[in-house]
Design an enzyme around this catalytic site. Structure first.
Site, PDB file in Angstrom:
ATOM      1  N   HIS A   1      27.461  49.727  46.543  1.00  0.00           N
ATOM      2  CA  HIS A   1      26.481  48.559  45.999  1.00  0.00           C
ATOM      3  C   HIS A   1      27.467  47.208  46.065  1.00  0.00           C
ATOM      4  O   HIS A   1      28.342  47.117  45.895  1.00  0.00           O
ATOM      5  CB  HIS A   1      26.196  49.084  44.690  1.00  0.00           C
ATOM      6  CG  HIS A   1      25.177  48.168  43.927  1.00  0.00           C
ATOM      7  ND1 HIS A   1      25.600  46.702  43.495  1.00  0.00           N
ATOM      8  CD2 HIS A   1      24.093  48.414  43.631  1.00  0.00           C
ATOM      9  CE1 HIS A   1      24.512  46.285  42.892  1.00  0.00           C
ATOM     10  NE2 HIS A   1      23.404  47.020  43.301  1.00  0.00           N
TER      11      HIS A   1
ATOM     12  N   ASP B   1      27.454  44.517  44.272  1.00  0.00           N
ATOM     13  CA  ASP B   1      27.953  44.055  43.179  1.00  0.00           C
ATOM     14  C   ASP B   1      29.115  45.039  43.100  1.00  0.00           C
ATOM     15  O   ASP B   1      30.383  44.445  42.731  1.00  0.00           O
ATOM     16  CB  ASP B   1      27.156  44.189  42.000  1.00  0.00           C
ATOM     17  CG  ASP B   1      26.026  43.196  41.859  1.00  0.00           C
ATOM     18  OD1 ASP B   1      26.320  42.018  42.616  1.00  0.00           O
ATOM     19  OD2 ASP B   1      25.154  43.493  41.548  1.00  0.00           O
ATOM     20  N   LYS B   2      29.170  46.448  43.096  1.00  0.00           N
ATOM     21  CA  LYS B   2      30.432  46.976  42.869  1.00  0.00           C
ATOM     22  C   LYS B   2      31.488  46.819  44.110  1.00  0.00           C
ATOM     23  O   LYS B   2      32.778  47.080  43.752  1.00  0.00           O
ATOM     24  CB  LYS B   2      29.944  48.633  42.989  1.00  0.00           C
ATOM     25  CG  LYS B   2      29.561  49.101  41.556  1.00  0.00           C
ATOM     26  CD  LYS B   2      30.896  49.053  40.677  1.00  0.00           C
ATOM     27  CE  LYS B   2      30.728  49.118  39.370  1.00  0.00           C
ATOM     28  NZ  LYS B   2      31.735  47.918  38.613  1.00  0.00           N
TER      29      LYS B   2
ATOM     30  N   GLU C   1      37.526  36.393  41.436  1.00  0.00           N
ATOM     31  CA  GLU C   1      36.125  36.665  41.368  1.00  0.00           C
ATOM     32  C   GLU C   1      35.605  36.773  42.828  1.00  0.00           C
ATOM     33  O   GLU C   1      36.325  35.856  43.705  1.00  0.00           O
ATOM     34  CB  GLU C   1      35.384  35.507  40.897  1.00  0.00           C
ATOM     35  CG  GLU C   1      35.928  35.145  39.406  1.00  0.00           C
ATOM     36  CD  GLU C   1      35.114  36.104  38.466  1.00  0.00           C
ATOM     37  OE1 GLU C   1      34.045  36.619  38.732  1.00  0.00           O
ATOM     38  OE2 GLU C   1      35.679  36.091  37.090  1.00  0.00           O
TER      39      GLU C   1
ATOM     40  N   GLU D   1      41.870  32.038  39.929  1.00  0.00           N
ATOM     41  CA  GLU D   1      43.189  31.422  39.561  1.00  0.00           C
ATOM     42  C   GLU D   1      44.326  32.507  39.454  1.00  0.00           C
ATOM     43  O   GLU D   1      44.026  33.750  39.346  1.00  0.00           O
ATOM     44  CB  GLU D   1      42.884  30.734  38.087  1.00  0.00           C
ATOM     45  CG  GLU D   1      41.766  29.705  38.095  1.00  0.00           C
ATOM     46  CD  GLU D   1      40.378  30.564  37.774  1.00  0.00           C
ATOM     47  OE1 GLU D   1      39.315  30.138  38.614  1.00  0.00           O
ATOM     48  OE2 GLU D   1      40.479  31.474  37.099  1.00  0.00           O
TER      49      GLU D   1
ATOM     50  N   LYS E   1      22.123  54.003  44.247  1.00  0.00           N
ATOM     51  CA  LYS E   1      22.050  54.083  42.695  1.00  0.00           C
ATOM     52  C   LYS E   1      21.525  55.173  42.126  1.00  0.00           C
ATOM     53  O   LYS E   1      20.694  56.087  42.804  1.00  0.00           O
ATOM     54  CB  LYS E   1      20.814  52.901  42.329  1.00  0.00           C
ATOM     55  CG  LYS E   1      21.292  51.483  42.744  1.00  0.00           C
ATOM     56  CD  LYS E   1      20.156  50.583  42.196  1.00  0.00           C
ATOM     57  CE  LYS E   1      20.409  48.946  42.159  1.00  0.00           C
ATOM     58  NZ  LYS E   1      19.443  48.267  41.768  1.00  0.00           N
TER      59      LYS E   1
ATOM     60  N   PHE F   1      14.661  52.688  52.499  1.00  0.00           N
ATOM     61  CA  PHE F   1      15.960  52.012  51.918  1.00  0.00           C
ATOM     62  C   PHE F   1      16.998  51.926  52.914  1.00  0.00           C
ATOM     63  O   PHE F   1      17.905  52.476  53.201  1.00  0.00           O
ATOM     64  CB  PHE F   1      16.491  52.620  50.828  1.00  0.00           C
ATOM     65  CG  PHE F   1      17.908  51.883  50.165  1.00  0.00           C
ATOM     66  CD1 PHE F   1      18.208  50.753  50.515  1.00  0.00           C
ATOM     67  CD2 PHE F   1      18.596  52.322  48.857  1.00  0.00           C
ATOM     68  CE1 PHE F   1      19.139  49.989  49.857  1.00  0.00           C
ATOM     69  CE2 PHE F   1      19.363  51.763  48.420  1.00  0.00           C
ATOM     70  CZ  PHE F   1      19.805  50.508  48.769  1.00  0.00           C
TER      71      PHE F   1
ATOM     72  N   ASP G   1      21.207  42.446  49.639  1.00  0.00           N
ATOM     73  CA  ASP G   1      21.245  41.823  48.445  1.00  0.00           C
ATOM     74  C   ASP G   1      22.867  41.187  48.213  1.00  0.00           C
ATOM     75  O   ASP G   1      23.623  41.955  48.700  1.00  0.00           O
ATOM     76  CB  ASP G   1      20.984  42.795  47.184  1.00  0.00           C
ATOM     77  CG  ASP G   1      20.832  42.079  45.742  1.00  0.00           C
ATOM     78  OD1 ASP G   1      20.772  40.773  45.790  1.00  0.00           O
ATOM     79  OD2 ASP G   1      20.670  42.992  45.092  1.00  0.00           O
ATOM     80  N   ALA G   2      22.934  39.998  47.842  1.00  0.00           N
ATOM     81  CA  ALA G   2      23.978  39.321  47.567  1.00  0.00           C
ATOM     82  C   ALA G   2      24.636  39.942  46.331  1.00  0.00           C
ATOM     83  O   ALA G   2      24.156  40.773  45.641  1.00  0.00           O
ATOM     84  CB  ALA G   2      23.924  37.996  47.056  1.00  0.00           C
TER      85      ALA G   2
ATOM     86  N   ARG H   1      28.841  42.047  37.671  1.00  0.00           N
ATOM     87  CA  ARG H   1      27.370  41.951  37.262  1.00  0.00           C
ATOM     88  C   ARG H   1      27.011  43.401  36.932  1.00  0.00           C
ATOM     89  O   ARG H   1      25.763  43.613  36.862  1.00  0.00           O
ATOM     90  CB  ARG H   1      26.581  41.424  38.277  1.00  0.00           C
ATOM     91  CG  ARG H   1      26.281  40.132  38.499  1.00  0.00           C
ATOM     92  CD  ARG H   1      25.330  39.779  39.262  1.00  0.00           C
ATOM     93  NE  ARG H   1      25.347  40.135  40.578  1.00  0.00           N
ATOM     94  CZ  ARG H   1      24.400  39.344  41.585  1.00  0.00           C
ATOM     95  NH1 ARG H   1      23.834  38.267  41.480  1.00  0.00           N
ATOM     96  NH2 ARG H   1      24.321  39.907  42.754  1.00  0.00           N
ATOM     97  N   LYS H   2      27.888  44.406  36.907  1.00  0.00           N
ATOM     98  CA  LYS H   2      27.585  45.578  36.436  1.00  0.00           C
ATOM     99  C   LYS H   2      28.104  46.244  35.144  1.00  0.00           C
ATOM    100  O   LYS H   2      28.736  47.216  35.137  1.00  0.00           O
ATOM    101  CB  LYS H   2      27.762  46.684  37.539  1.00  0.00           C
ATOM    102  CG  LYS H   2      26.484  46.627  38.720  1.00  0.00           C
ATOM    103  CD  LYS H   2      25.314  47.215  38.217  1.00  0.00           C
ATOM    104  CE  LYS H   2      24.015  46.994  39.181  1.00  0.00           C
ATOM    105  NZ  LYS H   2      23.659  45.583  39.184  1.00  0.00           N
TER     106      LYS H   2
ATOM    107  N   LYS I   1      40.540  40.735  36.551  1.00  0.00           N
ATOM    108  CA  LYS I   1      41.338  40.307  35.478  1.00  0.00           C
ATOM    109  C   LYS I   1      42.465  41.203  35.192  1.00  0.00           C
ATOM    110  O   LYS I   1      42.360  42.427  34.681  1.00  0.00           O
ATOM    111  CB  LYS I   1      40.342  39.977  34.147  1.00  0.00           C
ATOM    112  CG  LYS I   1      39.299  39.250  34.347  1.00  0.00           C
ATOM    113  CD  LYS I   1      38.216  39.370  33.061  1.00  0.00           C
ATOM    114  CE  LYS I   1      37.131  38.461  33.508  1.00  0.00           C
ATOM    115  NZ  LYS I   1      36.125  38.518  32.231  1.00  0.00           N
TER     116      LYS I   1
ATOM    117  N   LYS J   1      43.890  39.114  29.826  1.00  0.00           N
ATOM    118  CA  LYS J   1      42.708  38.904  29.535  1.00  0.00           C
ATOM    119  C   LYS J   1      41.959  39.899  28.648  1.00  0.00           C
ATOM    120  O   LYS J   1      41.755  41.162  28.933  1.00  0.00           O
ATOM    121  CB  LYS J   1      41.753  38.722  30.556  1.00  0.00           C
ATOM    122  CG  LYS J   1      41.705  37.352  31.349  1.00  0.00           C
ATOM    123  CD  LYS J   1      43.068  37.281  32.466  1.00  0.00           C
ATOM    124  CE  LYS J   1      42.937  35.945  33.295  1.00  0.00           C
ATOM    125  NZ  LYS J   1      44.220  35.823  33.808  1.00  0.00           N
TER     126      LYS J   1
ATOM    127  N   ASP K   1      39.065  40.486  27.365  1.00  0.00           N
ATOM    128  CA  ASP K   1      37.940  41.061  28.059  1.00  0.00           C
ATOM    129  C   ASP K   1      38.033  42.285  28.203  1.00  0.00           C
ATOM    130  O   ASP K   1      37.356  43.126  28.164  1.00  0.00           O
ATOM    131  CB  ASP K   1      37.325  40.003  29.121  1.00  0.00           C
ATOM    132  CG  ASP K   1      36.322  38.895  28.551  1.00  0.00           C
ATOM    133  OD1 ASP K   1      36.162  38.739  27.450  1.00  0.00           O
ATOM    134  OD2 ASP K   1      36.074  37.936  29.292  1.00  0.00           O
TER     135      ASP K   1
END
Length: 404
Positions: free
Chosen positions: A22, A24-25, A50, A63, A186, A251, A259-260, A265-266, A286, A290, A292
């Site tokens: 995918h 995003d993945k 990123e 960074e 998916k 598909f 898809d970008a 995003r997941k 990260k 961090k 997060d």
């Protein structure tokens, strides 16, 4: 006061997962592969990587602060794209022909100085002489950990099943069992609960990129028989379980061409599939300073140990931080009416058995290691196959012995 989860006579809950192909993945995996490459050379590297991708292009941004000699970011990206399955130009995107653009700069000194030495050390209010543990949090925010007794790995059943399906999709693609599948895919699983207990799988949705020459009928048959029914226990399936396979009908165009993609995003796929609240911060790319990432891992570690100790059947822990400070601003527990002892006593066990300062989390969970790319697909939690330190229930016996 929250309504007890166990008071709902009939309840449907849905979670999704996506395959490593995918878009995003794919970006999450490249981000974490970059992190691992720096940590391999410099365990104290500060990394915020990123990645975004679209047709024919991968862009790496972020960074750094590191003593590492050199990391070929383009090569790391291409190797990750290759391992995800984009090996053929017929897919419209592949590791050899895609362009890789890099725009990375040094970490802000303002952020770095606040992380290096926590406010409690700078103003003399530190409760500890262990200065190594007095790193400041890299940002403000709240992180959530969760565990429940629905599965052996103490994860919610819907997300556990959704991950099993997408991992099975990748497995049958790679071993040739279903050779016409392509990397993007998916799954989505809806589970029916009765009085808080999962009783059956209500609906399964599976979408997989595929060779254009294969009929919808064959795809539907193979994904139901060879994927879904291989990983969903027969006891959870019945004649009324609904299967939707490639419900769009086709598909073929998938991955970054379709898809970008973008790192982070997941976040519900990465965590608990929506069964728990989310602080909002993504993980991939990260380094462990961090919070997060590291504090979310620590919160899972706490929640899992408390549930494994039998203090509750369903437990959500929230911890929050201020940038540059070591001590959490708040720690709270929600047990949804499943607690065996009062919630305030459970919070007391959190305070006694777990140190939630960023430096302590890093030390206790041994997080300055290149262990992150393997978490970037199929979930960061419940992965007992990976030996991840935040999945260990090493404090459960002591807590149980004291609580009961």
């Amino acid at each position: 006061m929250a309504v007890s989860f166990t008071q709902s006579p009939l309840y449907l809950f849905t979670s999704e997962s996506v395959t490593e192909g995918h878009p995003d993945k794919l970006c999450d995996q490249v981000s974490d592969a970059i992190l691992d490459a720096f940590l391999e050379q410099d365990p104290f590297a500060r990394v915020a990587a990123e990645v975004c991708t679209t047709t024919g292009l991968v862009m790496i941004m972020g960074e750094l602060r590191t003593t590492a000699d050199y990391v070929d970011l383009s090569a790391v990206a291409r190797e990750t794209i290759k391992s995800a399955g984009y090996v053929d130009s017929l897919y419209g995107f592949d590791y050899q022909s895609c362009g890789v653009a890099v725009s990375v700069h040094e970490q802000s000194e303002d952020i770095a100085s606040g992380v290096d030495v926590a406010l409690e050390v700078r103003d003399g209010s530190s409760k500890s002489l262990e200065i190594k543990n007095e790193l400041g949090a890299g940002d403000q925010g709240m992180m959530v950990g969760f565990a429940c007794t629905e599965t052996p790995e103490l994860m919610p059943l819907p997300i556990a099943l959704a991950h099993r399906i997408t991992r099975r999709m990748a497995e049958v693609r790679k071993d040739g069992s279903i050779p016409y599948l392509r990397p993007d895919g998916k799954s989505q699983v809806t589970v029916e609960y009765s009085m808080g207990i999962p009783t059956r799988v209500h609906t399964v949705v599976m979408s997989s990129q595929h060779n254009p020459d294969i009929s919808q009928e064959i795809i539907q048959r193979d994904l139901i028989e060879t994927v879904a029914n291989e990983v969903i226990p027969e006891s959870l399936r019945d004649a009324n379980t609904v299967y939707w396979v490639n419900p769009s009908g086709r598909f073929v165009t998938g991955g970054p061409v379709g898809d970008a993609g973008l790192t982070g995003r997941k976040i519900l796929v990465d965590t608990y599939g929506g069964a728990a609240r989310h602080g909002g911060g993504a993980f991939s790319g990260k380094d462990p300073t961090k919070v997060d990432r590291s504090a979310a891992y620590a919160a899972r570690y706490v929640a899992k140990n408390l549930v494994a100790a039998g203090l509750a059947d369903r437990l959500e822990l929230q911890v929050s931080y201020a940038i540059g400070m070591a001590e959490p601003i708040s720690v709270s527990v929600e047990t949804f009416g499943t607690n065996k002892i009062p919630d305030e006593l459970i919070v007391g066990f959190v305070d006694k058995y777990f140190d939630l300062r960023p430096g302590a989390i890093i030390d206790d969970l041994n997080l300055r290691r290149p262990i992150y790319k393997q978490t970037a697909a199929y979930g960061h939690f419940g992965r007992e196959d990976l030996g991840l330190p935040w999945e260990i229930t090493d404090k459960a016996d002591s807590i149980r012995g004291e609580a009961f």
